[in-house]
Design a protein around this motif. Structure first.
Motif, mmCIF file in Angstrom:
data_model
loop_
_atom_site.group_PDB
_atom_site.id
_atom_site.type_symbol
_atom_site.label_atom_id
_atom_site.label_comp_id
_atom_site.label_asym_id
_atom_site.label_seq_id
_atom_site.Cartn_x
_atom_site.Cartn_y
_atom_site.Cartn_z
ATOM 1 N N ILE A 78 41.135 48.061 33.978
ATOM 2 C CA ILE A 78 40.140 47.447 34.868
ATOM 3 C C ILE A 78 40.481 45.982 35.123
ATOM 4 N N GLU A 79 40.856 45.265 34.069
ATOM 5 C CA GLU A 79 41.230 43.861 34.242
ATOM 6 C C GLU A 79 42.467 43.715 35.120
ATOM 7 N N LEU A 86 37.627 38.942 39.040
ATOM 8 C CA LEU A 86 37.089 39.200 37.707
ATOM 9 C C LEU A 86 35.562 39.130 37.662
ATOM 10 N N GLN A 87 34.958 38.380 38.585
ATOM 11 C CA GLN A 87 33.499 38.257 38.588
ATOM 12 C C GLN A 87 32.829 39.593 38.906
ATOM 13 N N ASN A 114 36.443 45.245 20.554
ATOM 14 C CA ASN A 114 36.493 43.911 21.152
ATOM 15 C C ASN A 114 36.629 44.055 22.663
ATOM 16 N N LEU A 115 35.594 43.655 23.389
ATOM 17 C CA LEU A 115 35.585 43.786 24.836
ATOM 18 C C LEU A 115 36.008 42.487 25.507
ATOM 19 N N PRO A 116 36.617 42.573 26.686
ATOM 20 C CA PRO A 116 36.907 41.356 27.460
ATOM 21 C C PRO A 116 35.605 40.630 27.783
ATOM 22 N N LYS A 117 35.676 39.336 27.991
ATOM 23 C CA LYS A 117 34.456 38.546 28.183
ATOM 24 C C LYS A 117 33.683 38.957 29.437
#
Length: 257
Positions: A78-79, A86-87, A114-117
Motif C-alpha cells: 500500500i505504501e 500518503l495522506q 508495527n504499522l506505518p504511521k
C-alpha cells in the motif's frame, strides 16, 4: 437508513469480474452514495491495489490473510502504490477476512504488529466469516447448513477474538448468518462488532436498535439481490458470446481443414 455508512464490496475475485464490470459497480456506488471497497487478490498484489487507487476506492478487502507477515506485506504494498499520496492512506479502511484456523490464531499476534504511521489500527477491520469458521471447526461437509444451529459453539470462539481486538484498538466485523435471528443475537450481545457484512455490502453499526438494524440490513440485502441479477446477466452475456464465438470458430476450422 439509520446506519448510513455503508460499503459496496466489489468482490471482483470471487465473481471473476472484468474491469468494466467493476467500474459499473463503482459508478453504482457513487450514484447511490455508497462507499466502495475493492477486493485485492493477494497481500502483495500491486496491480490490484493500483486499480483500486485509480477507482478512488474508500476501502480494500483482503480475502486470505493468515499471518502477521502477510499483513506487513499488505502495508508495504500500500505504501509503495500510494507513495505520492500518503495522506490518502490514513482515510482508507482495510477489511481483512478471518475464515481459517490459521487466520484465527493470527489474531493473538496482532499486539506485536508495527504499522506505518499513516495506517491507524482502527482502520484495520477484521471480518469473521462465521459460516467458513463453523464449517471447518465442526467438520461440516457441504455449504447447505443453517448457521444459527452452530452459533452457540462458534460465537464464544469469535467473541474472545473480538474482545482481544477491541483491547488493541482494532475494528471488527461479522458475516455469515446475517438473518433476523442472527441480528437479534448480535444486538443482545455485550460484545458486538463495528461492522456487519451481508455479502456485497458492509454496514457500519451506528445505531444498535434491533428494529432499525434489521430494516437497514434487509434493505441492503434486497439491493444485493438486484445487483447480483444485474451481474449475473452481464457475466452470462460475456460467456455466452465466448461460447458462440468458439462454436463458430471450431466449425470453421473443421470445415476448412
Amino acid at each position: 437508513m439509520h446506519n448510513n455508512i455503508n460499503y459496496l464490496n466489489a468482490s471482483e475475485h470471487l465473481f471473476n469480474l472484468s474491469f468494466s464490470e467493476t467500474l459499473m459497480l463503482r459508478n453504482y456506488s457513487k450514484t447511490n452514495n455508497f462507499k466502495f471497497c475493492s477486493m485485492i487478490g493477494g497481500s502483495e498484489s500491486i496491480r490490484d491495489i493500483q486499480e483500486a487507487k485509480n477507482l478512488q476506492c474508500d476501502a480494500l478487502e483482503f480475502n486470505m490473510v493468515e499471518s502477521i507477515f502477510s499483513i506487513s506485506k499488505i502495508c508495504d504494498a500500500i505504501e509503495k502504490v500510494f507513495k505520492d499520496q500518503l495522506q490518502i492512506i490514513s482515510k482508507l479502511k482495510f477489511f481483512i477476512n478471518i475464515s481459517t484456523p490459521d487466520s484465527l490464531n493470527t489474531i493473538y499476534e496482532l499486539d506485536k504488529l508495527n504499522l506505518p504511521k499513516n495506517i491507524q489500527r482502527k482502520n484495520l477491520i477484521f471480518n469473521f466469516d462465521r459460516r467458513s469458521i463453523a464449517k471447518i471447526f465442526l467438520n461440516i461437509e457441504n455449504d447447505n447448513f443453517n448457521y444459527s444451529e452452530c452459533d452457540s459453539e462458534i460465537n464464544p470462539i469469535i467473541t474472545k477474538k473480538i474482545l482481544f481486538l477491541k483491547d488493541y484498538d482494532f475494528s471488527t466485523s461479522l458475516s455469515g448468518g446475517i438473518d433476523k435471528k442472527g441480528l437479534n443475537n448480535i444486538a443482545l450481545s455485550n460484545c458486538y462488532p463495528e461492522y456487519i457484512k451481508t455479502g456485497l455490502f458492509s454496514i457500519k453499526i451506528t445505531d444498535l436498535n434491533f428494529d432499525y438494524l434489521f430494516k437497514d440490513v434487509f434493505y441492503l440485502q434486497q439491493l444485493e439481490s438486484k445487483l447480483l441479477k444485474l451481474m449475473s446477466d452481464s457475466i452470462y452475456s460475456r460467456f455466452s458470446y465466448i461460447n458462440k464465438r468458439n462454436f463458430h470458430l471450431e466449425n470453421y476450422l473443421k470445415n476448412n481443414s
